[in-house]
Design a protein around this motif. Structure first.
Motif, PDB file in Angstrom:
ATOM      1  N   GLN A  52      34.927 -21.440   3.807  1.00  8.75           N
ATOM      2  CA  GLN A  52      34.015 -22.344   3.105  1.00  8.75           C
ATOM      3  C   GLN A  52      33.923 -21.973   1.628  1.00  8.75           C
ATOM      4  O   GLN A  52      33.936 -22.840   0.747  1.00  8.75           O
ATOM      5  CB  GLN A  52      32.633 -22.288   3.753  1.00  8.75           C
ATOM      6  CG  GLN A  52      31.607 -23.179   3.101  1.00  8.75           C
ATOM      7  CD  GLN A  52      30.231 -23.030   3.735  1.00  8.75           C
ATOM      8  OE1 GLN A  52      30.093 -22.525   4.838  1.00  8.75           O
ATOM      9  NE2 GLN A  52      29.215 -23.472   3.021  1.00  8.75           N
ATOM     10  N   PHE A  53      33.827 -20.682   1.325  1.00  6.53           N
ATOM     11  CA  PHE A  53      33.724 -20.194  -0.048  1.00  6.53           C
ATOM     12  C   PHE A  53      34.888 -20.703  -0.889  1.00  6.53           C
ATOM     13  O   PHE A  53      34.707 -21.262  -1.970  1.00  6.53           O
ATOM     14  CB  PHE A  53      33.686 -18.666  -0.060  1.00  6.53           C
ATOM     15  CG  PHE A  53      33.692 -18.059  -1.430  1.00  6.53           C
ATOM     16  CD1 PHE A  53      32.502 -17.840  -2.115  1.00  6.53           C
ATOM     17  CD2 PHE A  53      34.883 -17.693  -2.047  1.00  6.53           C
ATOM     18  CE1 PHE A  53      32.502 -17.268  -3.379  1.00  6.53           C
ATOM     19  CE2 PHE A  53      34.889 -17.134  -3.314  1.00  6.53           C
ATOM     20  CZ  PHE A  53      33.696 -16.925  -3.976  1.00  6.53           C
ATOM     21  N   PHE A  54      36.115 -20.530  -0.372  1.00  6.78           N
ATOM     22  CA  PHE A  54      37.292 -20.941  -1.127  1.00  6.78           C
ATOM     23  C   PHE A  54      37.395 -22.463  -1.208  1.00  6.78           C
ATOM     24  O   PHE A  54      37.770 -23.010  -2.246  1.00  6.78           O
ATOM     25  CB  PHE A  54      38.557 -20.326  -0.519  1.00  6.78           C
ATOM     26  CG  PHE A  54      38.682 -18.860  -0.817  1.00  6.78           C
ATOM     27  CD1 PHE A  54      39.224 -18.429  -2.013  1.00  6.78           C
ATOM     28  CD2 PHE A  54      38.250 -17.910   0.095  1.00  6.78           C
ATOM     29  CE1 PHE A  54      39.331 -17.082  -2.308  1.00  6.78           C
ATOM     30  CE2 PHE A  54      38.354 -16.557  -0.183  1.00  6.78           C
ATOM     31  CZ  PHE A  54      38.893 -16.137  -1.391  1.00  6.78           C
ATOM     32  N   GLY A  84      37.675 -25.112  -4.491  1.00  6.73           N
ATOM     33  CA  GLY A  84      39.010 -25.684  -4.653  1.00  6.73           C
ATOM     34  C   GLY A  84      40.100 -24.645  -4.767  1.00  6.73           C
ATOM     35  O   GLY A  84      41.125 -24.879  -5.404  1.00  6.73           O
ATOM     36  N   LEU A  85      39.874 -23.492  -4.156  1.00  5.54           N
ATOM     37  CA  LEU A  85      40.844 -22.404  -4.224  1.00  5.54           C
ATOM     38  C   LEU A  85      41.592 -22.277  -2.901  1.00  5.54           C
ATOM     39  O   LEU A  85      41.037 -22.541  -1.838  1.00  5.54           O
ATOM     40  CB  LEU A  85      40.129 -21.076  -4.511  1.00  5.54           C
ATOM     41  CG  LEU A  85      39.341 -21.000  -5.810  1.00  5.54           C
ATOM     42  CD1 LEU A  85      38.501 -19.735  -5.845  1.00  5.54           C
ATOM     43  CD2 LEU A  85      40.301 -21.029  -6.987  1.00  5.54           C
ATOM     44  N   PRO A  86      42.840 -21.853  -2.957  1.00  7.82           N
ATOM     45  CA  PRO A  86      43.568 -21.633  -1.708  1.00  7.82           C
ATOM     46  C   PRO A  86      43.068 -20.353  -1.032  1.00  7.82           C
ATOM     47  O   PRO A  86      42.632 -19.416  -1.701  1.00  7.82           O
ATOM     48  CB  PRO A  86      45.021 -21.475  -2.158  1.00  7.82           C
ATOM     49  CG  PRO A  86      44.922 -20.977  -3.561  1.00  7.82           C
ATOM     50  CD  PRO A  86      43.665 -21.583  -4.132  1.00  7.82           C
ATOM     51  N   MET A  87      43.140 -20.335   0.277  1.00  5.91           N
ATOM     52  CA  MET A  87      42.779 -19.117   1.006  1.00  5.91           C
ATOM     53  C   MET A  87      43.797 -18.036   0.654  1.00  5.91           C
ATOM     54  O   MET A  87      45.000 -18.320   0.574  1.00  5.91           O
ATOM     55  CB  MET A  87      42.815 -19.363   2.520  1.00  5.91           C
ATOM     56  CG  MET A  87      41.598 -20.056   3.060  1.00  5.91           C
ATOM     57  SD  MET A  87      40.129 -19.015   3.074  1.00  5.91           S
ATOM     58  CE  MET A  87      40.510 -17.872   4.379  1.00  5.91           C
TER      59      MET A  87
END
Length: 93
Positions: free
Chosen positions: A33-35, A39-42
């Motif tokens: 959820q944080f990533f 809009g960041l990739p895991m």
């Protein structure tokens, strides 16, 4: 005098790693959820579309030692040799 990393006692909170409080636990969210919210990739290796299958296999010691002697990546090299052998069998059939 500040402790060096090598002098730290693991499991004891310090200025870089404060104790995890109940309030902090309530505010925490799953990494996925944080990533996603940012809009960041895991991080880490992406999921493979064709994941490998784990097997247990008994091989001659000299075969395993021969592949291991090539250094890291020996399992990948062994897979490549087996895959090529299978292709050669299909061609000759």
């Amino acid at each position: 005098m500040a402790k060096r990393k090598s002098e730290r006692i693991y499991g004891v909170p310090d200025e870089e790693n404060p104790e995890l409080t109940e309030e902090a636990m309530r505010r925490s969210i799953p990494a996925k959820q944080f990533f996603a919210e940012r809009g960041l990739p895991m991080p880490g290796r992406p999921k493979s579309e064709a994941p490998k299958v784990s097997v247990s296999l008994r091989l001659d010691p000299d075969v395993v030692d021969g592949f291991k002697a090539g250094g890291p990546g020996w399992q990948t090299r062994m897979n490549a040799v087996l895959a090529q052998s299978l292709k050669n069998q299909k061609k000759s059939a």
